[in-house]
Design a protein around this motif. Structure first.
Motif, mmCIF file in Angstrom:
data_model
loop_
_atom_site.group_PDB
_atom_site.id
_atom_site.type_symbol
_atom_site.label_atom_id
_atom_site.label_comp_id
_atom_site.label_asym_id
_atom_site.label_seq_id
_atom_site.Cartn_x
_atom_site.Cartn_y
_atom_site.Cartn_z
ATOM 1 N N GLU A 188 3.823 -1.233 1.715
ATOM 2 C CA GLU A 188 4.581 -0.134 2.313
ATOM 3 C C GLU A 188 6.065 -0.238 1.960
ATOM 4 N N ARG A 189 6.583 -1.462 1.979
ATOM 5 C CA ARG A 189 7.991 -1.651 1.628
ATOM 6 C C ARG A 189 8.236 -1.304 0.160
ATOM 7 N N CYS A 190 7.289 -1.669 -0.687
ATOM 8 C CA CYS A 190 7.412 -1.324 -2.109
ATOM 9 C C CYS A 190 7.395 0.190 -2.289
ATOM 10 N N ASP A 191 6.522 0.868 -1.547
ATOM 11 C CA ASP A 191 6.466 2.332 -1.636
ATOM 12 C C ASP A 191 7.781 2.957 -1.188
ATOM 13 N N LEU A 192 8.359 2.421 -0.125
ATOM 14 C CA LEU A 192 9.644 2.932 0.352
ATOM 15 C C LEU A 192 10.731 2.739 -0.706
ATOM 16 N N ALA A 193 10.752 1.555 -1.301
ATOM 17 C CA ALA A 193 11.755 1.276 -2.337
ATOM 18 C C ALA A 193 11.592 2.233 -3.514
ATOM 19 N N GLU A 194 10.360 2.512 -3.878
ATOM 20 C CA GLU A 194 10.115 3.447 -4.978
ATOM 21 C C GLU A 194 10.591 4.857 -4.623
ATOM 22 N N SER A 195 10.443 5.234 -3.350
ATOM 23 C CA SER A 195 10.912 6.552 -2.924
ATOM 24 C C SER A 195 12.432 6.647 -3.004
ATOM 25 N N PHE A 196 13.108 5.496 -2.999
ATOM 26 C CA PHE A 196 14.565 5.466 -3.133
ATOM 27 C C PHE A 196 15.001 5.346 -4.587
ATOM 28 N N GLY A 197 14.011 5.297 -5.512
ATOM 29 C CA GLY A 197 14.333 5.271 -6.930
ATOM 30 C C GLY A 197 14.218 3.927 -7.608
ATOM 31 N N ALA A 198 13.712 2.929 -6.894
ATOM 32 C CA ALA A 198 13.588 1.597 -7.484
ATOM 33 C C ALA A 198 12.246 1.428 -8.187
ATOM 34 N N GLU A 199 12.215 0.544 -9.158
ATOM 35 C CA GLU A 199 10.950 0.052 -9.705
ATOM 36 C C GLU A 199 10.561 -1.147 -8.837
ATOM 37 N N THR A 200 9.273 -1.394 -8.675
ATOM 38 C CA THR A 200 8.884 -2.479 -7.790
ATOM 39 C C THR A 200 7.824 -3.377 -8.403
ATOM 40 N N ILE A 201 7.795 -4.602 -7.911
ATOM 41 C CA ILE A 201 6.733 -5.556 -8.240
ATOM 42 C C ILE A 201 6.092 -5.957 -6.922
ATOM 43 N N ASN A 202 4.847 -5.558 -6.725
ATOM 44 C CA ASN A 202 4.115 -5.856 -5.503
ATOM 45 C C ASN A 202 3.403 -7.200 -5.700
ATOM 46 N N LEU A 203 3.947 -8.241 -5.112
ATOM 47 C CA LEU A 203 3.404 -9.589 -5.314
ATOM 48 C C LEU A 203 2.012 -9.745 -4.740
ATOM 49 N N SER A 204 1.641 -8.917 -3.773
ATOM 50 C CA SER A 204 0.299 -9.031 -3.167
ATOM 51 C C SER A 204 -0.797 -8.613 -4.133
ATOM 52 N N LYS A 205 -0.414 -7.892 -5.202
ATOM 53 C CA LYS A 205 -1.414 -7.404 -6.159
ATOM 54 C C LYS A 205 -1.461 -8.256 -7.424
ATOM 55 N N ILE A 206 -0.687 -9.347 -7.426
ATOM 56 C CA ILE A 206 -0.671 -10.217 -8.605
ATOM 57 C C ILE A 206 -1.645 -11.379 -8.381
ATOM 58 N N GLU A 207 -2.586 -11.532 -9.277
ATOM 59 C CA GLU A 207 -3.576 -12.609 -9.138
ATOM 60 C C GLU A 207 -2.969 -13.918 -9.636
ATOM 61 N N ASN A 208 -3.373 -15.015 -8.932
ATOM 62 C CA ASN A 208 -2.887 -16.351 -9.339
ATOM 63 C C ASN A 208 -3.531 -16.767 -10.655
#
Length: 208
Positions: A188-208
């Motif tokens: 949700e925080r990543c989505d908010l940042a994107e709505s403000f114009g940022a590119e994001t890296i969602n660490l929860s979706k990165i596999e180890n």
């Protein structure tokens, strides 16, 4: 424990104002940290403040062990006020730049009436509502971080952690003409940042 208490109205500072609160913003990270610190044992408190250990040892040398322990317990048992993002209106003033009735933003705590020095509050412009104004101190913290790195137009800046301060930082950097990359585990925080114009890296979706 965290308590809501009824206490007398605070005294006005010699060059300050008394403010009747209209809005008080919760700073989740800071206030959660203080609450957790308050619940910690004495040993855990010491571990969380290693910089104070030398001060304690110096006091033991000068005052002795028992007085130092008593002083430490007294200090650690003192209540800590929560909150530092307040907006409201002036009800009493000792500062010439403020008048009774002025709407102001300040670093006052969560309370119905707060006492604040004149340098720690500012008038709210007519076009800004009280709720938005309560973000002033938090925005100032984000702004100070940006000033420290002094980015230029077009610079790429990484914001690690998209909590409240992080999201404010994203918006200020975008207003400064920067490319912003936000990093967080929270979608949700990543989505908010994107709505403000940022590119994001969602660490929860990165596999180890």
């Amino acid at each position: 424990e965290t308590s809501l208490v009824d206490i007398p109205t605070p005294l006005i500072k010699s060059t300050g104002v008394l403010i009747a609160t209209s809005n008080s913003l919760i700073s989740p990270g800071t206030e959660r940290m203080l609450i957790d610190f308050g619940k910690a044992s004495y040993l855990e408190k010491i571990k969380q403040q290693p910089d104070k250990v030398k001060t304690v040892f110096d006091k033991i040398k000068t005052d002795g062990l028992v007085p130092t322990i008593d002083a430490g317990k007294t200090k650690l048992d003192q209540p800590i006020e929560l909150g530092y993002c307040n907006s409201g209106y002036v009800i009493e003033t000792n500062a010439e730049q403020f008048s009774i009735g002025d709407r102001v933003a300040s670093n006052g705590c969560h309370a119905e009436i707060v006492s604040v020095g004149r340098n720690l509050c500012a008038k709210i412009p007519d076009e800004v509502d009280d709720e938005s104004a309560s973000f002033t101190v938090m925005g100032a913290i984000a702004l100070e971080g940006i000033r420290l790195i002094n980015p230029s137009l077009g610079d790429s800046v990484v914001v690690s952690g998209l909590g409240l301060v992080g999201l404010l930082t994203v918006q200020l950097l975008k207003a400064n003409g920067c490319r912003v990359v936000g990093i967080d585990f929270n979608s949700e925080r990543c989505d908010l940042a994107e709505s403000f114009g940022a590119e994001t890296i969602n660490l929860s979706k990165i596999e180890n």
